[in-house]
Each structure stands twice: as C-alpha cells, then as structure tokens.
Design a protein around this motif. Structure first.
Motif, mmCIF file in Angstrom:
data_model
loop_
_atom_site.group_PDB
_atom_site.id
_atom_site.type_symbol
_atom_site.label_atom_id
_atom_site.label_comp_id
_atom_site.label_asym_id
_atom_site.label_seq_id
_atom_site.Cartn_x
_atom_site.Cartn_y
_atom_site.Cartn_z
ATOM 1 N N GLN A 1 0.666 -1.233 0.062
ATOM 2 C CA GLN A 1 -0.025 -0.022 0.031
ATOM 3 C C GLN A 1 0.812 1.355 -0.116
ATOM 4 N N ALA A 2 1.915 1.391 0.774
ATOM 5 C CA ALA A 2 2.864 2.590 1.048
ATOM 6 C C ALA A 2 3.721 2.810 -0.310
ATOM 7 N N GLY A 3 4.095 1.833 -0.921
ATOM 8 C CA GLY A 3 4.797 2.108 -2.009
ATOM 9 C C GLY A 3 6.241 2.501 -1.828
ATOM 10 N N ASP A 4 6.723 3.377 -2.712
ATOM 11 C CA ASP A 4 8.141 3.930 -2.580
ATOM 12 C C ASP A 4 8.224 4.871 -1.538
ATOM 13 N N ALA A 5 7.095 5.328 -0.872
ATOM 14 C CA ALA A 5 7.355 6.339 0.091
ATOM 15 C C ALA A 5 7.926 5.882 1.476
ATOM 16 N N VAL A 6 8.224 4.305 1.438
ATOM 17 C CA VAL A 6 8.785 3.801 2.866
ATOM 18 C C VAL A 6 10.037 4.110 2.632
ATOM 19 N N THR A 7 10.757 4.622 1.523
ATOM 20 C CA THR A 7 12.237 4.640 1.491
ATOM 21 C C THR A 7 12.595 6.185 1.785
ATOM 22 N N THR A 8 11.553 7.123 1.822
ATOM 23 C CA THR A 8 11.942 8.492 2.233
ATOM 24 C C THR A 8 11.889 8.811 3.631
ATOM 25 N N SER A 9 11.836 7.892 4.591
ATOM 26 C CA SER A 9 11.965 8.284 5.965
ATOM 27 C C SER A 9 12.565 7.064 6.749
ATOM 28 N N VAL A 10 13.202 7.408 7.928
ATOM 29 C CA VAL A 10 13.668 6.319 8.729
ATOM 30 C C VAL A 10 12.569 5.320 9.375
ATOM 31 N N GLY A 11 12.633 4.258 9.533
ATOM 32 C CA GLY A 11 11.660 3.491 10.009
ATOM 33 C C GLY A 11 10.680 2.832 8.940
ATOM 34 N N ALA A 12 10.787 3.618 7.703
ATOM 35 C CA ALA A 12 9.894 3.081 6.581
ATOM 36 C C ALA A 12 8.642 3.305 6.828
ATOM 37 N N TYR A 13 8.216 4.596 7.548
ATOM 38 C CA TYR A 13 6.835 4.887 7.847
ATOM 39 C C TYR A 13 6.824 6.298 7.822
ATOM 40 N N GLN A 14 5.453 6.748 7.368
ATOM 41 C CA GLN A 14 5.070 8.386 7.616
ATOM 42 C C GLN A 14 4.008 8.250 8.665
ATOM 43 N N LEU A 15 4.080 8.659 9.767
ATOM 44 C CA LEU A 15 3.003 8.672 10.752
ATOM 45 C C LEU A 15 1.755 9.335 10.304
ATOM 46 N N GLU A 16 1.874 10.244 9.517
ATOM 47 C CA GLU A 16 0.826 11.391 8.942
ATOM 48 C C GLU A 16 0.189 10.646 7.904
ATOM 49 N N GLY A 17 0.686 9.312 7.299
ATOM 50 C CA GLY A 17 0.072 8.546 6.121
ATOM 51 C C GLY A 17 -0.433 7.286 6.771
ATOM 52 N N LEU A 18 0.075 6.255 5.734
ATOM 53 C CA LEU A 18 -0.475 4.886 6.223
ATOM 54 C C LEU A 18 0.289 4.301 7.040
ATOM 55 N N GLY A 19 1.582 4.949 7.803
ATOM 56 C CA GLY A 19 2.302 4.596 8.907
ATOM 57 C C GLY A 19 1.512 4.563 10.233
ATOM 58 N N VAL A 20 0.335 5.307 10.416
ATOM 59 C CA VAL A 20 -0.339 5.325 11.658
ATOM 60 C C VAL A 20 -0.781 3.910 11.797
ATOM 61 N N HIS A 21 -1.182 3.055 10.837
ATOM 62 C CA HIS A 21 -1.619 1.838 11.074
ATOM 63 C C HIS A 21 -0.738 0.848 11.574
ATOM 64 N N LEU A 22 0.679 1.111 11.947
ATOM 65 C CA LEU A 22 1.599 0.376 12.576
ATOM 66 C C LEU A 22 1.715 0.616 13.956
ATOM 67 N N PHE A 23 0.789 1.349 14.523
ATOM 68 C CA PHE A 23 1.248 1.769 16.001
ATOM 69 C C PHE A 23 0.205 1.505 16.995
ATOM 70 N N GLU A 24 0.329 1.013 18.066
ATOM 71 C CA GLU A 24 -0.708 1.118 19.218
ATOM 72 C C GLU A 24 -0.601 2.174 20.180
ATOM 73 N N ARG A 25 0.726 2.842 20.317
ATOM 74 C CA ARG A 25 0.932 3.911 21.362
ATOM 75 C C ARG A 25 2.036 4.855 21.061
ATOM 76 N N ILE A 26 1.793 6.125 21.204
ATOM 77 C CA ILE A 26 2.570 7.301 20.896
ATOM 78 C C ILE A 26 2.601 8.158 22.091
ATOM 79 N N GLU A 27 4.042 8.601 22.369
ATOM 80 C CA GLU A 27 4.204 9.613 23.551
ATOM 81 C C GLU A 27 5.196 10.459 22.927
ATOM 82 N N GLY A 28 4.819 11.496 22.694
ATOM 83 C CA GLY A 28 5.457 12.727 22.344
ATOM 84 C C GLY A 28 4.804 13.717 21.501
ATOM 85 N N ASP A 29 5.398 14.821 21.136
ATOM 86 C CA ASP A 29 4.941 15.890 20.659
ATOM 87 C C ASP A 29 4.669 15.618 19.116
ATOM 88 N N HIS A 30 3.492 15.877 18.279
ATOM 89 C CA HIS A 30 3.129 15.573 17.089
ATOM 90 C C HIS A 30 4.266 16.051 16.300
#
Length: 202
Positions: free
Chosen positions: A150-179
């Motif tokens: 689903q994410a395609g080539d976008a996974v290579t543009t950030s560390v961890g292979a995710y963008q939380l503001e996009g599809l990467g949000v589906h990977l997480f169950e808890r977040i502690e920190g400033d947006h």
C-alpha cells in the motif's frame, strides 16, 4: 500575508515534504534549500553515537551550510534519528530493507529524536532536540507485506519506513511525544525562539 517579520525571507535547509508542510501550515513564506552535506561522513567524523546528539549535530551542520551561502538570512536546519535501544536506523534503501526494519521495530518501543537549529551568517543562534517514544504493534510478515504494498516507494523517504501522517499510522498502538517532533521538526520550540527575537507577528 506571512507572519514572518525578518527583513529577508526565512530559509528551510531541508527537502522534507513534512517539514515544508509544517512551516507552510504555520503561515510562513519561506524558501526551501536542501543542504548538500554528507550526513554519514559528518556523523562518523564527529565520533558522536547518542541519537539526540547526532540529530542536533546534523541539524546544525545543515543550517550552517546554507547560512554561509545566504548572508544575513535566518536558516532553519532539522534532522531526525530513530533508535531502537542502542541501534540506530537510516532510511531504507528499498523494499527489502524496509521490511527488515519493520520486522525489527514490530512489537517494540523505539525513539525518534528530532532536532532543529537556526543559523545566521555561519553561526548557530538556537538549537533544540525533541524526543518521542513510539510503540509499534506486533506485525506478521503478511501484515508487513500488505503495508509495503500500500505504501509503495514512500517507505524509502523516512527512517523506520513509515510516515505517521499517512499509512504509517496503522503500524502503531501507542505514541508518546509531540506531534511536530514525530514529523521531524520541533516546531513549538522553534516558534518560541523566533518570537523571542521579535521575528514573528503572532
């Protein structure tokens, strides 16, 4: 109308889409000029190993690189590191490496260190580092594959292979920190500094 009150246009020393959008949404009229530095060489030469120190160093080096080319202008540099315990991650080179990174991060808590620096005339005027703790949910190989499809080539543009503001949000169950720290720019501390220097209208 921009909220920026500097005599010359603000410069962002980054090509990051997320950072550009953050400044745009905050009302800035700015110029984006990516700093052409060898990040890995700078890191290795410094001898620093702590994720926060590395992020701070690189944000400063980016800001300084551009500020030396643009006399009198305020330049914002930023950098982000991702650490799982003592292990640091870089942007994945492709899908295979992205899958490997996600497999290591799945079910674990990792930290994002986001640094910001402001330079002018080759001098650092301000720097700060924000930290966010990210708990990724357990993921099967099939779930990782589905995400990468689903994410395609976008996974290579950030560390961890995710963008939380996009599809990467589906990977997480808890977040502690400033947006903003999570997106790679500790915006609140940056705004506070610029405001203290009478550079903002608000």
């Amino acid at each position: 109308m921009s909220i920026w009150r500097g005599q010359q246009k603000l410069i962002l020393a980054s090509q990051s889409r997320a950072r550009n959008i953050l400044l745009e949404n905050a009302g800035f009229d700015f110029e984006a000029l990516p700093a052409d530095i060898d990040e890995r060489a700078v890191q290795q030469h410094s001898g620093r190993t702590a994720p926060g120190e590395i992020a701070s160093l690189l944000s400063c080096e980016k800001a300084l690189f551009i500020s030396r080319q643009k006399p009198g202008q305020y330049v914002v540099g930023a950098d982000q590191t991702l650490a799982l315990g003592q292990r640091m991650f870089s942007k994945p080179a492709g899908r295979v490496q992205a899958a490997e990174q996600l497999g290591l991060l799945a079910g674990q808590v990792h930290e994002l260190h986001s640094a910001v620096a402001v330079a002018r005339d080759g001098k650092i005027l301000f720097s700060d580092v924000g930290v966010a703790r990210m708990t990724m949910r357990p993921l099967t190989e099939n779930q990782i594959k589905a995400y990468l499809d689903q994410a395609g080539d976008a996974v290579t543009t950030s560390v961890g292979a995710y963008q939380l503001e996009g599809l990467g949000v589906h990977l997480f169950e808890r977040i502690e920190g400033d947006h903003f720290t999570i997106l790679g720019l500790p915006l609140l501390s940056l705004l506070a500094y610029l405001r203290s220097e009478k550079l903002l209208a608000v």
